[in-house]
Design a protein around this motif. Structure first.
Motif, PDB file in Angstrom:
ATOM      1  N   TRP A 156       0.838  -1.202   0.000  1.00 50.12           N
ATOM      2  CA  TRP A 156       0.000   0.000   0.000  1.00 50.12           C
ATOM      3  C   TRP A 156       0.875   1.255   0.000  1.00 50.12           C
ATOM      4  O   TRP A 156       0.628   2.202  -0.763  1.00 50.12           O
ATOM      5  CB  TRP A 156      -0.929   0.015   1.218  1.00 50.12           C
ATOM      6  N   TRP A 157       1.888   1.270   0.837  1.00 50.71           N
ATOM      7  CA  TRP A 157       2.750   2.451   0.910  1.00 50.71           C
ATOM      8  C   TRP A 157       3.499   2.666  -0.404  1.00 50.71           C
ATOM      9  O   TRP A 157       3.638   3.794  -0.863  1.00 50.71           O
ATOM     10  CB  TRP A 157       3.729   2.317   2.077  1.00 50.71           C
ATOM     11  N   ASP A 158       3.936   1.586  -1.018  1.00 51.29           N
ATOM     12  CA  ASP A 158       4.614   1.694  -2.315  1.00 51.29           C
ATOM     13  C   ASP A 158       3.662   2.242  -3.379  1.00 51.29           C
ATOM     14  O   ASP A 158       4.048   3.076  -4.211  1.00 51.29           O
ATOM     15  CB  ASP A 158       5.142   0.329  -2.766  1.00 51.29           C
ATOM     16  N   ALA A 159       2.413   1.772  -3.347  1.00 45.34           N
ATOM     17  CA  ALA A 159       1.418   2.257  -4.309  1.00 45.34           C
ATOM     18  C   ALA A 159       1.130   3.736  -4.090  1.00 45.34           C
ATOM     19  O   ALA A 159       1.025   4.523  -5.042  1.00 45.34           O
ATOM     20  CB  ALA A 159       0.127   1.440  -4.186  1.00 45.34           C
ATOM     21  N   GLU A 160       1.002   4.131  -2.816  1.00 46.17           N
ATOM     22  CA  GLU A 160       0.759   5.539  -2.490  1.00 46.17           C
ATOM     23  C   GLU A 160       1.943   6.407  -2.892  1.00 46.17           C
ATOM     24  O   GLU A 160       1.762   7.489  -3.488  1.00 46.17           O
ATOM     25  CB  GLU A 160       0.470   5.664  -0.990  1.00 46.17           C
ATOM     26  N   SER A 161       3.132   5.942  -2.616  1.00 46.06           N
ATOM     27  CA  SER A 161       4.337   6.708  -2.953  1.00 46.06           C
ATOM     28  C   SER A 161       4.472   6.873  -4.468  1.00 46.06           C
ATOM     29  O   SER A 161       4.809   7.958  -4.960  1.00 46.06           O
ATOM     30  CB  SER A 161       5.589   6.010  -2.392  1.00 46.06           C
ATOM     31  N   GLU A 162       4.203   5.806  -5.200  1.00 48.86           N
ATOM     32  CA  GLU A 162       4.290   5.863  -6.659  1.00 48.86           C
ATOM     33  C   GLU A 162       3.250   6.813  -7.237  1.00 48.86           C
ATOM     34  O   GLU A 162       3.547   7.622  -8.138  1.00 48.86           O
ATOM     35  CB  GLU A 162       4.115   4.466  -7.255  1.00 48.86           C
TER      36      GLU A 162
ATOM     37  N   ASP B   6      -3.187  17.895  -6.669  1.00 52.97           N
ATOM     38  CA  ASP B   6      -4.372  18.289  -7.425  1.00 52.97           C
ATOM     39  C   ASP B   6      -5.088  17.042  -7.927  1.00 52.97           C
ATOM     40  O   ASP B   6      -4.974  16.646  -9.087  1.00 52.97           O
ATOM     41  CB  ASP B   6      -3.963  19.176  -8.603  1.00 52.97           C
ATOM     42  N   ILE B   7      -5.819  16.387  -7.016  1.00 52.61           N
ATOM     43  CA  ILE B   7      -6.556  15.172  -7.355  1.00 52.61           C
ATOM     44  C   ILE B   7      -7.670  15.014  -6.321  1.00 52.61           C
ATOM     45  O   ILE B   7      -7.509  15.438  -5.169  1.00 52.61           O
ATOM     46  CB  ILE B   7      -5.626  13.939  -7.365  1.00 52.61           C
ATOM     47  N   THR B   8      -8.794  14.453  -6.740  1.00 58.71           N
ATOM     48  CA  THR B   8      -9.897  14.246  -5.795  1.00 58.71           C
ATOM     49  C   THR B   8      -9.711  12.917  -5.064  1.00 58.71           C
ATOM     50  O   THR B   8      -8.950  12.046  -5.497  1.00 58.71           O
ATOM     51  CB  THR B   8     -11.255  14.223  -6.513  1.00 58.71           C
ATOM     52  N   VAL B   9     -10.432  12.772  -3.968  1.00 63.99           N
ATOM     53  CA  VAL B   9     -10.368  11.518  -3.213  1.00 63.99           C
ATOM     54  C   VAL B   9     -10.838  10.353  -4.075  1.00 63.99           C
ATOM     55  O   VAL B   9     -10.212   9.284  -4.079  1.00 63.99           O
ATOM     56  CB  VAL B   9     -11.234  11.613  -1.932  1.00 63.99           C
ATOM     57  N   ASP B  10     -11.916  10.542  -4.822  1.00 57.78           N
ATOM     58  CA  ASP B  10     -12.425   9.468  -5.678  1.00 57.78           C
ATOM     59  C   ASP B  10     -11.410   9.076  -6.741  1.00 57.78           C
ATOM     60  O   ASP B  10     -11.204   7.883  -7.008  1.00 57.78           O
ATOM     61  CB  ASP B  10     -13.738   9.885  -6.344  1.00 57.78           C
ATOM     62  N   GLU B  11     -10.780  10.067  -7.361  1.00 58.37           N
ATOM     63  CA  GLU B  11      -9.780   9.780  -8.399  1.00 58.37           C
ATOM     64  C   GLU B  11      -8.576   9.051  -7.805  1.00 58.37           C
ATOM     65  O   GLU B  11      -8.050   8.097  -8.394  1.00 58.37           O
ATOM     66  CB  GLU B  11      -9.314  11.085  -9.059  1.00 58.37           C
ATOM     67  N   LEU B  12      -8.152   9.499  -6.635  1.00 61.21           N
ATOM     68  CA  LEU B  12      -7.000   8.872  -6.001  1.00 61.21           C
ATOM     69  C   LEU B  12      -7.323   7.449  -5.557  1.00 61.21           C
ATOM     70  O   LEU B  12      -6.485   6.548  -5.662  1.00 61.21           O
ATOM     71  CB  LEU B  12      -6.532   9.705  -4.807  1.00 61.21           C
ATOM     72  N   THR B  13      -8.532   7.221  -5.078  1.00 63.75           N
ATOM     73  CA  THR B  13      -8.943   5.885  -4.651  1.00 63.75           C
ATOM     74  C   THR B  13      -8.843   4.889  -5.805  1.00 63.75           C
ATOM     75  O   THR B  13      -8.313   3.788  -5.652  1.00 63.75           O
ATOM     76  CB  THR B  13     -10.379   5.920  -4.103  1.00 63.75           C
ATOM     77  N   VAL B  14      -9.329   5.285  -6.968  1.00 58.18           N
ATOM     78  CA  VAL B  14      -9.258   4.423  -8.159  1.00 58.18           C
ATOM     79  C   VAL B  14      -7.800   4.142  -8.525  1.00 58.18           C
ATOM     80  O   VAL B  14      -7.409   3.007  -8.800  1.00 58.18           O
ATOM     81  CB  VAL B  14      -9.999   5.069  -9.348  1.00 58.18           C
ATOM     82  N   LEU B  15      -6.986   5.183  -8.482  1.00 58.67           N
ATOM     83  CA  LEU B  15      -5.575   5.072  -8.844  1.00 58.67           C
ATOM     84  C   LEU B  15      -4.828   4.142  -7.881  1.00 58.67           C
ATOM     85  O   LEU B  15      -4.068   3.260  -8.301  1.00 58.67           O
ATOM     86  CB  LEU B  15      -4.932   6.458  -8.851  1.00 58.67           C
ATOM     87  N   LEU B  16      -5.059   4.320  -6.584  1.00 56.99           N
ATOM     88  CA  LEU B  16      -4.354   3.512  -5.585  1.00 56.99           C
ATOM     89  C   LEU B  16      -4.776   2.043  -5.651  1.00 56.99           C
ATOM     90  O   LEU B  16      -3.930   1.146  -5.552  1.00 56.99           O
ATOM     91  CB  LEU B  16      -4.606   4.061  -4.184  1.00 56.99           C
ATOM     92  N   ASN B  17      -6.077   1.805  -5.810  1.00 60.97           N
ATOM     93  CA  ASN B  17      -6.535   0.419  -5.923  1.00 60.97           C
ATOM     94  C   ASN B  17      -5.904  -0.271  -7.133  1.00 60.97           C
ATOM     95  O   ASN B  17      -5.490  -1.436  -7.057  1.00 60.97           O
ATOM     96  CB  ASN B  17      -8.062   0.357  -6.022  1.00 60.97           C
ATOM     97  N   ALA B  18      -5.822   0.450  -8.245  1.00 60.82           N
ATOM     98  CA  ALA B  18      -5.234  -0.124  -9.461  1.00 60.82           C
ATOM     99  C   ALA B  18      -3.755  -0.449  -9.254  1.00 60.82           C
ATOM    100  O   ALA B  18      -3.280  -1.529  -9.639  1.00 60.82           O
ATOM    101  CB  ALA B  18      -5.398   0.848 -10.633  1.00 60.82           C
ATOM    102  N   LYS B  19      -3.032   0.467  -8.640  1.00 60.59           N
ATOM    103  CA  LYS B  19      -1.601   0.235  -8.405  1.00 60.59           C
ATOM    104  C   LYS B  19      -1.384  -0.892  -7.399  1.00 60.59           C
ATOM    105  O   LYS B  19      -0.425  -1.664  -7.507  1.00 60.59           O
ATOM    106  CB  LYS B  19      -0.925   1.527  -7.930  1.00 60.59           C
TER     107      LYS B  19
END
Length: 233
Positions: A36-42, A78-91
């Motif tokens: 999770w931390w690696d995905a968030e950092s990336e 500059d990103i919304t919570v919903d957009e970031l959630t999708v991005l993090l889950n994918a990574k």
């Protein structure tokens, strides 16, 4: 989402007062908190921001919306919570597809609970897409019930996930043993009235009355979990 669930009255395992075992996923059964931390950092590196190491303890174990909201506010990205959630889950799922390491003792514990017919639930703050991907490695056959964070209005640290899991299994929360690795998860389980075993992963968890803290799942077996319920009652 679930396999067959034992009817109320069939829950008590071999005469003990333990009615069910409720298990967290990330950091408890699978060694994925680093994923999770690696995905968030990336993700934030792609947005032009570096994450501070001290933020890791803030986001670990919590619902995605809380973690995403905190990191957006902390970085000013500059990103919304919903957009970031999708991005993090994918990574995160990308990393899962490369293989998921189980925590020491996890496979043995799941096998023992299954062999003795103890109703077992997987209770996670991760989204259903992540849980289903993880079950490929964990083995969905070990769980009578799986509950994901995006399937409830309120997830950890609220008691709702553990109250819901106990109710769906027809079990008394006070006769459920919960295994968790974060303060967020422990808070949820204790608020639900369950007997809690904490196995700290990323951040330390203090020892207080009514809470058992161990260093590894290798210290946890069925007799150990039964003893917690018997002592409490």
């Amino acid at each position: 989402m679930t396999s067959s669930i034992p009817a109320l009255g069939t829950l008590t395992a071999e005469g003990s007062s333990l009615q069910a075992v409720l298990l967290d996923m990330d950091g408890t059964l699978v060694d994925t908190e680093g994923f999770w931390w690696d995905a968030e950092s990336e993700a934030f590196a792609e947005l032009g921001h570096a994450l501070r190491d001290e933020w890791r303890e803030v986001v670990v174990g919590g619902p995605m919306t809380r973690s995403a909201g905190f990191l957006i506010e902390a970085t000013g990205a500059d990103i919304t919570v919903d957009e970031l959630t999708v991005l993090l889950n994918a990574k995160f799922i990308e990393r899962l597809k490369r293989g998921v390491p189980l925590m020491p003792g996890a496979r043995r514990l799941l096998t023992e609970l299954s062999a003795h017919g103890v109703p077992t639930a997987l209770v996670s703050a991760s989204h259903r897409t992540v849980v289903d991907e993880m079950l490929v490695s964990l083995g969905k056959e070990y769980f009578a019930l799986t509950l994901a964070g995006d399937e409830l209005a309120r997830t950890k640290p609220h008691p709702d996930p553990y109250l819901t899991a106990a109710a769906r299994l027809g079990a008394d929360p006070a006769r459920c043993a919960v295994v968790e690795d974060t303060v967020t998860g422990v808070t949820s389980a204790e608020a639900a009235g369950c007997q809690v075993v904490a196995v700290p992963s990323v951040a330390p968890i203090g020892s207080v009355a009514g809470r058992t803290v161990v260093a590894s799942l290798e210290e946890v077996n069925l007799d150990f979990l039964r003893s917690l319920i018997m002592v409490a009652h």
